[in-house]
Motif scaffolding. Sequence first.
Motif, PDB file in Angstrom:
ATOM      1  N   ARG A  15       1.012  -1.127  -0.118  1.00 11.38           N
ATOM      2  CA  ARG A  15      -0.378  -0.194  -0.023  1.00 11.38           C
ATOM      3  C   ARG A  15       0.410   1.020  -0.171  1.00 11.38           C
ATOM      4  O   ARG A  15       0.204   2.502  -0.541  1.00 11.38           O
ATOM      5  CB  ARG A  15      -0.821   0.493   1.079  1.00 11.38           C
ATOM      6  CG  ARG A  15      -1.947  -1.109   0.828  1.00 11.38           C
ATOM      7  CD  ARG A  15      -2.736  -0.647   2.317  1.00 11.38           C
ATOM      8  NE  ARG A  15      -2.084  -1.652   3.063  1.00 11.38           N
ATOM      9  CZ  ARG A  15      -2.915  -2.036   4.908  1.00 11.38           C
ATOM     10  NH1 ARG A  15      -4.230  -0.621   4.703  1.00 11.38           N
ATOM     11  NH2 ARG A  15      -2.208  -2.437   5.281  1.00 11.38           N
ATOM     12  N   ASP A 147     -13.143   5.582   5.932  1.00  6.66           N
ATOM     13  CA  ASP A 147     -11.730   5.040   5.605  1.00  6.66           C
ATOM     14  C   ASP A 147     -12.613   3.857   4.827  1.00  6.66           C
ATOM     15  O   ASP A 147     -12.080   3.791   3.243  1.00  6.66           O
ATOM     16  CB  ASP A 147     -10.908   4.799   5.988  1.00  6.66           C
ATOM     17  CG  ASP A 147      -9.729   6.076   6.535  1.00  6.66           C
ATOM     18  OD1 ASP A 147      -9.917   6.911   5.863  1.00  6.66           O
ATOM     19  OD2 ASP A 147      -9.038   5.772   8.187  1.00  6.66           O
ATOM     20  N   ARG A 152      -9.779   2.576   1.032  1.00 11.32           N
ATOM     21  CA  ARG A 152      -9.092   2.177   2.349  1.00 11.32           C
ATOM     22  C   ARG A 152      -8.392   1.796   3.597  1.00 11.32           C
ATOM     23  O   ARG A 152     -10.744   1.431   4.204  1.00 11.32           O
ATOM     24  CB  ARG A 152      -8.232   3.894   2.731  1.00 11.32           C
ATOM     25  CG  ARG A 152      -8.000   4.831   1.706  1.00 11.32           C
ATOM     26  CD  ARG A 152      -7.286   6.401   2.656  1.00 11.32           C
ATOM     27  NE  ARG A 152      -8.099   6.950   2.972  1.00 11.32           N
ATOM     28  CZ  ARG A 152      -8.910   8.095   2.669  1.00 11.32           C
ATOM     29  NH1 ARG A 152      -9.296   8.156   1.890  1.00 11.32           N
ATOM     30  NH2 ARG A 152      -9.950   8.397   3.537  1.00 11.32           N
ATOM     31  N   ASN A 249      -1.466   4.803   4.584  1.00 13.88           N
ATOM     32  CA  ASN A 249      -1.918   4.820   3.422  1.00 13.88           C
ATOM     33  C   ASN A 249      -1.160   6.114   3.459  1.00 13.88           C
ATOM     34  O   ASN A 249      -0.589   7.166   4.324  1.00 13.88           O
ATOM     35  CB  ASN A 249      -3.100   4.751   3.244  1.00 13.88           C
ATOM     36  CG  ASN A 249      -4.352   4.163   3.817  1.00 13.88           C
ATOM     37  OD1 ASN A 249      -4.167   3.124   2.888  1.00 13.88           O
ATOM     38  ND2 ASN A 249      -4.674   4.340   4.889  1.00 13.88           N
TER      39      ASN A 249
END
Length: 266
Positions: A15, A147, A152, A249
């Motif tokens: 990621r 998220d 995400r 992230n």
Amino acid sequence: MSVLIVIPARHASTRYPGKPLVDLRGASGQPRSLIRRSWDAAMAVGGVDRVVIATDDDRIRDHAQGFGAEVVMTATTCRNGTERCAEAVARLGLPPDIVVNLQGDAPLTPAWFVEDLVAALRADPGSDVATPVLRCTGRMRADLIADRHAGRVGGTTAVFGHDRQALYFSKEVIPFAADAFGEDDPSPVFHHVGVYAYRPAALAEYASWPEGRLERLEGLEQLRFLERGRRIRCVEVESHGRQFWELNNPEDVSRLEAMMRAMNLD
């Protein structure tokens, strides 16, 4: 009982490639890398005999040795941090009584999270692994849900039984609750803090097992223990006013920096 902290770190994150070397700026504005901040967090834990960084990347090794860290080189074939910890312990020789995996993406981990974790494993001979969980406020739960809606993974959640033994971990926000919660109200969701304490025998056994089906689907290494019927004790920890988040992230950099400024952490 002797305690070793291992900080697994790899450059080839799916990621966020190069994540351990990303700089974070605290309250003073001075940059320090993610791996340096994780090392500092480990060094602040009381009752620890040794701290090492386990990596397969020369760039991380050179950077870590530059700020005085002890580094153990591990194979590129390690599939996750637990396997990297197992290899590091094997390379170091005589194992300690407890191995702590302080993952290198959680630099805001307070020392007492790890201290409470080690104490809980010491007190519970029936558990092979222990890991901390933090009850989410309504605001934290909302951030996790936001998220997920944005595609995400903001964090991992945990559910456990009355005996505090883990039932499941997921990157989805579980358990589902239809109720609304005030920003500062407690919710039924527990954020899994990315730290583990293992007994060395369980850690070595883990490395001998193939990847589990649920582990592969969720991308969560700890599920291999549950799939093999091993007990993971969930240790509820208190934030004591500290904010906590992991760097999963690129978008999390600004979030972590804002948290450090708010808490006046350098």
